[in-house]
Each structure stands twice: as C-alpha cells, then as structure tokens.
Write an enzyme that holds these catalytic residues in place. Structure first.
Site: not given
Ligand code: AMP
Length: 271
Positions: A34, A36-37, A61, A147, A149-150, A176, A185
C-alpha cells in the site's frame, strides 16, 4: 523490474549490482503493498542505486490462532506498486525456499521484547529478527527501510543491527495515513465497512491524548487513561494495550478479527 523467488538468485543479482558500483537499498515487507510501503520504496529509490523489495509472509512471526492464513496477498498488484515506486527487484520466496528444512534450528532471540507487541504476541520479535537477519544476509543492502508505524519493530531491528554488527544502515520512515487518519496497513483490507469506520478511533485516541498532554502535562497514567477512554467510545474496538512513553504514544486494538496498531511521536518535531 526483476521478480525473483530464490535466495541464491537474489544474492547473485545483488552481488553483481554491488560489483558494478550500485548501492543497494532493501525494503522488507509482507506484501499486500500500500501507500505506506510505497513511501519506503520511493525513499530507497531516491537514496540508493537499486532498490529490492521483499515480499514474504514470515510464518515465524505469527503465533497459532493469528491471521497467517488470512493475511492478504496479491503479488501482481505488489509488482505494479513496487515498480511504480521505483524498485528494481522484487524477491517473493515461498516458505520452503526460505526454510527448506522446516523451521530454522538457529534463530535470533531478542531480549526485553516481551512488552507491548511482544506481550500480546510472544516470540513475535524473535521471528521478525530471524527473518530480517536472513534477508539482510541474502541481499547485503547498505540501507534498509522500515516504517515508524511498527515502532517497536523498528527498535528491534536497530538493536539487531547494533548487537550483531550487521553492516546495514537502518532508515526510519514516517507513518503514512489514509485521509481520515487511519494508518495504512495491509490488514485494513480485512476490515468490514463498519470496522473500517470504527478503526479511525485509534488515530483519534492518539491525537486527543497528545493534545491533552500539551495542556495538562505528561503524567503517563493520565495519558494512558485518555487513550483508553477514547478507544472505549467505539463499540467495535476491543482494546489490547495503550502506552505512553516519554516521546511516543502507542495503541493496539482489535476490530472483529483484525488487530491494528498505531503510534505517534510526541514532542516538537516528528523524527
Ligand atoms: P509489513 O508489510 O506490514 O510487514 O510492513 C513492511 C514495512 O512497511 C515495515 O517496515 C512497516 O513498518 C512499513 N509500513 C507498514 N505500514 C506503513 C505505513 N502506514 N507507513 C509507513 N510505513 C509502513
């Protein structure tokens, strides 16, 4: 855009890129990409010569009963989004390719990770750190993008890099959000329309508590109470935890079967 699913191919391609003088940036993800990514990929593409995105729903995880089997996946759309954001390579291995002999016998154990997310998801950060270490070793990036976010995960990855002297610079990227404040997310796609509306309570709680602090000071218990009280106004939200740290407010809650987390920085400027 190159799409690879084998670790040895990834290593070979990135070895060649490095030999040709490229700085490699890595963006580890679990897919269902999305905005954010995309922001992480764009940042890497701006700072590095070649950006590799990894898409791997890491079973280590997830705890039994969590949403491993329901985690959204759409590789074609991931390829499109990663390409548009400037990635040169996407690595999407199967579990059997990452762990051909079954679950790994050697893993990373993260100390002091049994709070917040780690309290609700025992072993979660060991699983994250083990796979992030493996992805770093396969890809050999000079920078890796994560991010805020985490937020707790970001700290764990920084600790992993520092304690094991991994030759990677960790770059933190701001959260984001959708127009209504909900943090982007992959799990948002699993919310029903009503839950999607309800989920905006998380950011509302964080901003309300941050505003209350600006007026009434930073007594942690009082701030936690504000956070919990705002979440409690939403009948579809089941609170998991709230926390008020010196420079950050955090919240986690369930909406039906979907568990969401969010946090904001408190202080004069965003990091
Ligand atoms: P995930 O696919 O949820 O494991 O996230 C992969 C990476 O994208 C991690 O470093 C997250 O922190 C980052 N990420 C996920 N959602 C967001 C967001 N809304 N804004 C910024 N980074 C994000």
């Amino acid at each position: 855009m190159r799409v690879l699913d084998r670790g040895d191919q990834l290593r070979k391609e990135l070895d060649a890129a490095r030999a040709a003088g490229c700085r490699v940036g890595l963006v580890p993800t679990m897919g269902a990409l999305h905005e954010g990514h995309a922001s992480l990929v764009r940042r890497s593409a701006a700072e590095c010569d070649l950006t590799a995105v990894t898409v791997f729903v890491n079973p280590l995880q997830f705890n039994p009963g969590e949403d491993l089997d329901e985690y959204p996946a759409d590789l074609a759309s991931d390829i499109e989004l990663a390409t548009a954001a400037g990635a040169g390579l996407l690595f999407a291995p199967e579990v059997d390719d990452m762990f051909p002999g079954g679950p790994p016998g050697v893993t990373v154990r993260v100390a002091d990770a049994d709070v917040l997310e780690g309290a609700s998801r025992p072993g979660h950060f060991d699983g994250v750190a083990t796979v992030v270490a493996k992805l770093f070793n396969l890809a050999g990036p000079c920078r890796a993008y994560f991010g805020e976010k985490d937020w707790q995960q970001l700290g764990v990855v920084r600790r992993l890099v520092a304690d094991l002297s991994l030759p990677v610079e960790v770059v933190a990227c701001p959260t984001v959000r959708e127009a209504d404040g909900l943090a982007c997310s992959s799990r948002n796609a699993r919310l029903s329309p009503d839950e999607r509306v309800a989920a905006t309570v998380l950011y509302r709680a964080l901003t309300t508590a941050a505003a209350a602090m600006a007026v009434g000071g930073s007594d942690a218990a009082a701030v936690r109470r504000v956070l919990a009280d705002v979440v409690a106004t939403e009948p579809l939200a089941a609170l998991d935890y709230v926390e008020a740290l010196p420079d950050r407010l955090l919240v986690a809650a369930r909406f039906g079967t979907v568990r969401l987390i969010d946090n904001v920085h408190i202080g004069k400027t965003e990091i």
